[in-house]
Design a protein around this motif. Structure first.
Motif, PDB file in Angstrom:
ATOM      1  N   SER A  48       0.905  -0.746  -0.104  1.00  0.00           N
ATOM      2  CA  SER A  48       0.107   0.131   0.169  1.00  0.00           C
ATOM      3  C   SER A  48       1.268   1.715  -0.232  1.00  0.00           C
ATOM      4  O   SER A  48       0.668   1.588  -0.820  1.00  0.00           O
ATOM      5  CB  SER A  48      -0.506   0.253   1.265  1.00  0.00           C
ATOM      6  OG  SER A  48      -2.027  -0.931   1.413  1.00  0.00           O
ATOM      7  N   ASP A 163      -5.823  -1.020  -4.163  1.00  0.00           N
ATOM      8  CA  ASP A 163      -5.050  -1.606  -3.886  1.00  0.00           C
ATOM      9  C   ASP A 163      -6.169  -2.803  -2.605  1.00  0.00           C
ATOM     10  O   ASP A 163      -7.633  -2.254  -1.947  1.00  0.00           O
ATOM     11  CB  ASP A 163      -5.512  -0.367  -2.262  1.00  0.00           C
ATOM     12  CG  ASP A 163      -4.711  -1.188  -0.997  1.00  0.00           C
ATOM     13  OD1 ASP A 163      -4.007  -2.156  -1.659  1.00  0.00           O
ATOM     14  OD2 ASP A 163      -3.586  -0.093  -0.804  1.00  0.00           O
ATOM     15  N   GLU A 164      -6.098  -4.308  -2.535  1.00  0.00           N
ATOM     16  CA  GLU A 164      -6.875  -4.994  -2.779  1.00  0.00           C
ATOM     17  C   GLU A 164      -8.481  -4.812  -2.513  1.00  0.00           C
ATOM     18  O   GLU A 164      -9.381  -4.892  -1.827  1.00  0.00           O
ATOM     19  CB  GLU A 164      -6.686  -5.745  -0.843  1.00  0.00           C
ATOM     20  CG  GLU A 164      -5.006  -5.624  -0.951  1.00  0.00           C
ATOM     21  CD  GLU A 164      -4.729  -5.995   0.042  1.00  0.00           C
ATOM     22  OE1 GLU A 164      -5.468  -7.111   0.038  1.00  0.00           O
ATOM     23  OE2 GLU A 164      -3.627  -6.465   0.305  1.00  0.00           O
TER      24      GLU A 164
HETATM   25 MG   LIG Z   1      -2.197  -2.741   2.343  1.00  0.00          MG
END
Ligand SMILES: [Mg+2]
Ligand SMILES: Nc1ncnc2c1ncn2[C@@H]1O[C@H](COP(=O)(O)OP(=O)(O)O)[C@@H](O)[C@H]1O
Length: 371
Positions: A48, A163-164
């Motif tokens: 991240s 992000d995910e």
């Molecule tokens: Mg992360």
């Protein structure tokens, strides 16, 4: 000027330090235009943070990030022409879907009829037209995720960051959304950087994978390269399920052939690397790796072939289509993948044939691939 051999996105020797702690060290990754880069690695490895530096929410301590022909350093997130989809969708609860998708355009002063057209285009692509008047609370998790993607899509950015995005969804929906994201990439041809800790997402989505651990890039390559020739033990373990089998083995050589000793069998290697030849000349030990699908298990031990290991079945894990069979003893054990009609019982005698063209070897000192 962007030259033909400089990548579209270049994360150029980037370091990031929070206080005293270096969380990213010398990250150097390039992505060609239209490519799908997946950053994969365990929780806390710095994925991240790296994505946030591309987006402009964090600043590199050292190094540079370039997109196209310009550096992103010093540019505010809004000037980067990059759209980000987060794990938590952060939709405005009081606005309906259409307004959530169009909000960014509205604040940028885009005219209403243009906004409407763009919202409709994106809604059609994501198949959420019937939902445009609903509030986020009236949507399922997957529908919310689509709206979050729609909000990014209407911007026509030069680069998408994810992000995910699927980690809050249940397993079934994750698979559906994975296919949608892949279709979206195939259709639009946009450049994407996608963060996940899920190795299957990485393998299925990426044109290029970067495996990170503890703030370092351990390998960058196509999904095939990462899976077939992992650069080290960490990558070999992390990518693939079940994890690659491992066993320490002593190397030996008669001057030409290189052999390893396993379960009282001496196996001759096919095309050993130069590194393995020289390690064998010194009779050193290495770590053997082999994936479950590269071992064939047959029941009974009566007629043992060359290259077959006589081992005892320890447990069987049925997954529906396949059975994973663990065989061995305390010292040495291998998991192999078999069809679901191969159903041995615990304690059965079995023989395991290793595919000698699919062996991996790693250095016991630093885990790096040696053959
Ligand atoms: Mg992360
Ligand atoms: N703002 C911050 N201040 C201090 N440490 C941070 C900050 N952001 C992240 N970290 C630390 O940096 C490391 C990497 O975090 P992160 O990039 O979120 O990892 P990942 O996304 O791979 O799970 C972690 O150890 C985390 O605690």
């Amino acid at each position: 000027m962007q030259t033909s051999n400089s990548p579209f996105l270049h994360i150029d020797h980037v370091h990031k330090t929070f206080g005293e702690t270096e969380v990213l060290s010398d990250i150097d990754i390039g992505l060609e235009e239209g490519g799908f880069l997946v950053l994969v690695g365990p929780s806390g490895c710095g994925k991240s943070t790296l994505l946030n530096m591309i987006a402009g929410f964090e600043t590199p301590t050292q190094g540079d990030i370039r997109l196209g022909d310009r550096t992103l350093t010093g540019l505010h997130p809004s000037q980067r022409d990059i759209a980000m989809v987060f794990q938590s969708y952060a939709l405005y609860p009081n606005m309906n879907v259409a307004d959530n998708i169009g909000f960014g355009m509205e604040t940028r002063g885009v005219k209403k009829n243009v906004r409407q057209k763009k919202i409709n285009e994106v809604a059609e692509m994501l198949q959420i037209q019937p939902l445009l008047k609903r509030k986020p609370s009236q949507l399922s998790g997957g529908q919310r995720q689509r709206v979050a993607m729609g909000r990014a899509l209407v911007r026509d950015p030069r680069l998408f960051l994810f992000d995910e995005p699927l980690s809050n969804l249940d397993a079934r929906l994750r698979v559906d959304m994975r296919i949608e994201i892949k279709n979206m990439h195939d259709t639009l041809g946009t450049s994407i950087v996608y963060v996940t800790h899920d190795q299957i997402e990485a393998m299925t989505l990426a044109t290029k994978i970067a495996v990170l651990n503890q703030g370092q890039v351990l390998q960058v390559g196509t999904p095939e390269e990462i899976y077939n020739t992992p650069a080290n033990e960490f990558v070999a373990d992390f990518m693939g399920s079940p994890s690659m089998n491992k066993a320490p083995v002593a190397l030996d050589t008669d001057g030409s052939a290189v052999t390893i000793q396993l379960a009282d069998q001496r196996l001759k290697l096919h095309n050993p690397s130069d590194a393995l030849h020289s390690l064998a000349a010194r009779q050193e030990s290495v770590v053997l790796g082999i994936r479950a699908e590269d071992i064939t298990t047959t029941l009974g031990q009566e007629s043992l072939d060359e290259n077959e290991l006589p081992l005892t079945v320890q447990f069987v894990e049925p997954t529906g289509s396949d059975n994973f069979i663990s065989a061995g003893d305390k010292a040495l054990s291998f998991v192999s993948r078999a069809k679901n009609n191969v159903r041995p019982s615990v304690g059965d005698a079995a023989r395991l044939k290793l595919d000698m063209n699919r062996l991996h070897f790693f250095s016991p000192s630093d885990g790096k691939r040696v053959g």
